[in-house]
Design an enzyme around this catalytic site. Structure first.
Site, PDB file in Angstrom:
ATOM      1  N   GLU A  94       0.657  -1.204   0.036  1.00 27.69           N
ATOM      2  CA  GLU A  94       0.174  -0.139   0.017  1.00 27.69           C
ATOM      3  C   GLU A  94       0.888   1.192   0.022  1.00 27.69           C
ATOM      4  OE1 GLU A  94      -3.283  -1.941   3.101  1.00 27.69           O
ATOM      5  OE2 GLU A  94      -2.144  -0.167   3.380  1.00 27.69           O
ATOM      6  N   CYS A 107       3.131   8.057   2.076  1.00 30.09           N
ATOM      7  CA  CYS A 107       3.437   7.085   3.117  1.00 30.09           C
ATOM      8  C   CYS A 107       3.687   5.776   2.174  1.00 30.09           C
ATOM      9  CB  CYS A 107       2.222   6.710   4.121  1.00 30.09           C
ATOM     10  SG  CYS A 107       2.225   5.769   5.212  1.00 30.09           S
ATOM     11  N   CYS A 114       4.791  -7.624   7.628  1.00 31.38           N
ATOM     12  CA  CYS A 114       5.808  -7.253   8.715  1.00 31.38           C
ATOM     13  C   CYS A 114       5.959  -8.302   9.707  1.00 31.38           C
ATOM     14  CB  CYS A 114       5.199  -5.868   9.307  1.00 31.38           C
ATOM     15  SG  CYS A 114       6.570  -5.451  10.492  1.00 31.38           S
ATOM     16  N   CYS A 118       3.292  -6.300  15.873  1.00 34.47           N
ATOM     17  CA  CYS A 118       2.476  -5.295  16.808  1.00 34.47           C
ATOM     18  C   CYS A 118       1.169  -5.809  16.781  1.00 34.47           C
ATOM     19  CB  CYS A 118       2.938  -3.989  16.546  1.00 34.47           C
ATOM     20  SG  CYS A 118       4.820  -3.527  16.417  1.00 34.47           S
ATOM     21  N   CYS A 121      -1.687  -3.761  14.939  1.00 34.50           N
ATOM     22  CA  CYS A 121      -1.286  -3.019  13.460  1.00 34.50           C
ATOM     23  C   CYS A 121      -1.818  -4.123  12.505  1.00 34.50           C
ATOM     24  CB  CYS A 121       0.242  -2.848  13.295  1.00 34.50           C
ATOM     25  SG  CYS A 121       0.790  -2.643  11.786  1.00 34.50           S
ATOM     26  N   LEU A 220       7.226   4.064  19.920  1.00 30.81           N
ATOM     27  CA  LEU A 220       7.589   3.707  21.357  1.00 30.81           C
ATOM     28  C   LEU A 220       6.146   2.846  21.835  1.00 30.81           C
ATOM     29  CD1 LEU A 220       9.723   3.859  23.405  1.00 30.81           C
ATOM     30  CD2 LEU A 220       8.817   6.177  24.296  1.00 30.81           C
ATOM     31  N   CYS A 338      -1.844   1.593   8.093  1.00 34.05           N
ATOM     32  CA  CYS A 338      -0.766   0.545   7.349  1.00 34.05           C
ATOM     33  C   CYS A 338      -1.597  -0.705   7.406  1.00 34.05           C
ATOM     34  CB  CYS A 338       0.573   0.594   7.784  1.00 34.05           C
ATOM     35  SG  CYS A 338       0.803  -0.155   9.241  1.00 34.05           S
TER      36      CYS A 338
HETATM   37  N1  SAH Z   1       7.269  -0.534  11.086  1.00 35.16           N
HETATM   38  C1  SAH Z   1       7.300   0.887  11.226  1.00 35.16           C
HETATM   39  C2  SAH Z   1       7.141   1.641  10.278  1.00 35.16           C
HETATM   40  C3  SAH Z   1       5.648   1.297   9.862  1.00 35.16           C
HETATM   41  S1  SAH Z   1       4.194   1.419  11.077  1.00 35.16           S
HETATM   42  C4  SAH Z   1       7.052   1.291  12.655  1.00 35.16           C
HETATM   43  O1  SAH Z   1       6.435   0.480  13.466  1.00 35.16           O
HETATM   44  O2  SAH Z   1       7.298   2.373  12.889  1.00 35.16           O
HETATM   45  C5  SAH Z   1       4.043   3.181  10.846  1.00 35.16           C
HETATM   46  C6  SAH Z   1       3.466   3.810  12.258  1.00 35.16           C
HETATM   47  O3  SAH Z   1       1.933   3.411  12.336  1.00 35.16           O
HETATM   48  C7  SAH Z   1       4.052   3.355  13.667  1.00 35.16           C
HETATM   49  O4  SAH Z   1       4.490   4.219  14.248  1.00 35.16           O
HETATM   50  C8  SAH Z   1       2.889   2.384  14.090  1.00 35.16           C
HETATM   51  O5  SAH Z   1       3.078   2.035  15.207  1.00 35.16           O
HETATM   52  C9  SAH Z   1       1.697   2.999  13.446  1.00 35.16           C
HETATM   53  N2  SAH Z   1       0.486   2.112  13.837  1.00 35.16           N
HETATM   54  C10 SAH Z   1       0.421   0.975  13.196  1.00 35.16           C
HETATM   55  N3  SAH Z   1      -0.806   0.397  13.280  1.00 35.16           N
HETATM   56  C11 SAH Z   1      -1.553   1.667  13.697  1.00 35.16           C
HETATM   57  C12 SAH Z   1      -2.890   1.717  14.128  1.00 35.16           C
HETATM   58  N4  SAH Z   1      -3.877   0.790  14.252  1.00 35.16           N
HETATM   59  N5  SAH Z   1      -3.152   2.838  14.760  1.00 35.16           N
HETATM   60  C13 SAH Z   1      -2.395   4.020  14.964  1.00 35.16           C
HETATM   61  N6  SAH Z   1      -1.097   3.792  14.598  1.00 35.16           N
HETATM   62  C14 SAH Z   1      -0.644   2.511  14.049  1.00 35.16           C
HETATM   63 FE1  SF4 Z   2       5.395  -3.985  11.690  1.00 34.57          FE
HETATM   64 FE2  SF4 Z   2       3.013  -2.624  12.087  1.00 34.57          FE
HETATM   65 FE3  SF4 Z   2       4.588  -3.170  13.994  1.00 34.57          FE
HETATM   66 FE4  SF4 Z   2       5.520  -1.378  12.474  1.00 34.57          FE
HETATM   67  S1  SF4 Z   2       3.797  -1.296  13.660  1.00 34.57           S
HETATM   68  S2  SF4 Z   2       6.718  -2.901  13.188  1.00 34.57           S
HETATM   69  S3  SF4 Z   2       4.681  -2.336  10.441  1.00 34.57           S
HETATM   70  S4  SF4 Z   2       3.702  -4.517  12.904  1.00 34.57           S
END
Ligand code: SAH
Ligand code: SF4
Length: 349
Positions: A94, A107, A114, A118, A121, A220, A338
């Site tokens: 995307e 973006c 990934c 997390c 996400c 963080l 994302c």
């Molecule tokens: N993997 C990297 C970059 C991609 S994610 C990272 O984790 O930083 C980009 C940002 O979107 C990160 O700060 C991530 O924690 C945040 N993010 C992912 N899913 C989210 C959600 N459902 N709501 C808000 N922020 C989210």
């Molecule tokens: Fe991967 Fe999503 Fe965690 Fe970023 S926030 S490291 S894209 S799992």
């Protein structure tokens, strides 16, 4: 038949070699490079200063990007556009364009899926498929740059906040950054590209050692290991103390301000206690905190924090002298978080 070469995968020397092998003189490389990165040609046919015979050879053996658009969505205010691209091996990635005042921010994705898992996400929920190549990263930008050029606009900022963990695909990501900032090519300012990381400590230290100009953001989301372990599995490998040491190292090495990302999840990491812990953790650091109310995803039950809780969190941070901004999730109505568009499209058939 050999797979066609994605011209965006090649650096300048590799492009020169490819043209040499086709019997062409060195100056052709500069011409093609200009077409790729300055004139944003949509096809080899547009490269009108190349001999017809060369254009035919290039058209037969190479491509300008390999992705096709699988679906697209616009936000209700039309300011955000999200594309889902399908890659030749069936993977999906995307890319999102956000218009805000004079900014045109992209973006972009660095991996299909990934590996970091997390919990909140959408990309983390789908798991890891593969790394993107340099050309697959760069072509996302070129696609939108071409589109914007039609109305005399251009890409002003890039955030590596699409699918994937950029520092888990270090070589390709940073090579793509170098490519996009090449002043004989696309020429975007390095300070306009933000790399966001979940906190891969060794890669962060390497990044600091390389003293790059591209800003770094660290996701963080929690200020205690107990809380962060729940949200971000990689925290068990590199807990907060190690992550913060790497953050300090980055600031010392580069003299650059670091951004911390914090998705506010109702009743989870949006408590006054977490705000205080965060305040204690980053007080006095050359940093800024971005507070983003959670974007709800299919695979996670959490909800975004209410406005009151966001404000209370921010006010508590201010008591520690920590600056923060509340980010509105632009394009929330088109699942611009994302991984969310792929989820919808691929799951439904
Ligand atoms: N993997 C990297 C970059 C991609 S994610 C990272 O984790 O930083 C980009 C940002 O979107 C990160 O700060 C991530 O924690 C945040 N993010 C992912 N899913 C989210 C959600 N459902 N709501 C808000 N922020 C989210
Ligand atoms: Fe991967 Fe999503 Fe965690 Fe970023 S926030 S490291 S894209 S799992």
């Amino acid at each position: 038949m050999n797979k066609p070469t994605n011209l965006y995968d090649l650096n300048y020397d590799e492009l020169t070699n490819l043209l040499h092998n086709l019997g062409e003189p060195s100056f052709r490389a500069r011409q093609v490079w200009n077409w790729l990165y300055r004139h944003l040609a949509g096809s080899v046919d547009e490269m009108t200063n190349l001999p017809q015979s060369l254009r035919e050879k290039l058209a037969g053996q190479t491509t300008l990007g390999t992705a096709v658009i699988a679906s697209q969505q616009f936000s209700s205010d039309d300011q955000t556009k999200k594309l889902l691209f399908r890659l030749p091996d069936g993977q999906y990635i995307e890319t999102v364009l956000m218009r805000y005042e004079k900014r045109r921010t992209l973006c972009i994705s660095t991996q299909a899926g990934c590996a970091m898992g997390c919990v909140f996400c959408a990309t983390g929920q789908m798991g890891f498929f593969r790394n993107l190549s340099v050309g697959e990263i760069v072509a996302q930008v070129i696609h939108f740059a071409r589109e914007l050029a039609q109305t005399g606009e251009h890409v002003t900022n890039i955030v590596m906040m699409g699918m994937g963990e950029p520092l888990h695909n270090y070589e390709a990501t940073l090579t793509a950054v170098d490519r996009l900032t090449d002043n004989e090519g696309f020429n975007l300012g390095a300070r306009k590209i933000t790399i966001s990381t979940v906190g891969l400590v060794p890669a962060m230290r390497r990044y600091a050692d390389e003293q790059r100009q591209t800003p770094l953001a660290v996701s963080l989301h929690a200020a205690t290991d107990e809380e962060r372990d729940k949200l971000i599995p990689i925290n068990r490998k590199w807990p907060i103390a190690e992550l913060m040491a790497a953050c300090h190292y980055y600031i010392e090495k580069t003299g650059r301000r670091l951004t911390f990302e914090w998705a506010l999840i109702n009743g989870e990491n949006d408590t006054i206690e977490q705000a205080q812990k965060l305040g204690q953790l980053v007080q006095g650091m050359l940093c800024h905190v971005n507070l983003i109310p959670l974007n709800p995803t299919q695979g996670y039950g959490g909800a975004p924090s209410s406005r009151e809780r966001v404000e209370a969190f921010q006010a508590e941070l201010a008591r520690y002298g920590v600056s923060s901004t509340v980010r509105v999730r632009r394009g929330i109505d088109i699942q611009a978080g994302c991984g969310q568009l792929r989820d919808r499209t691929v799951d439904s058939g």
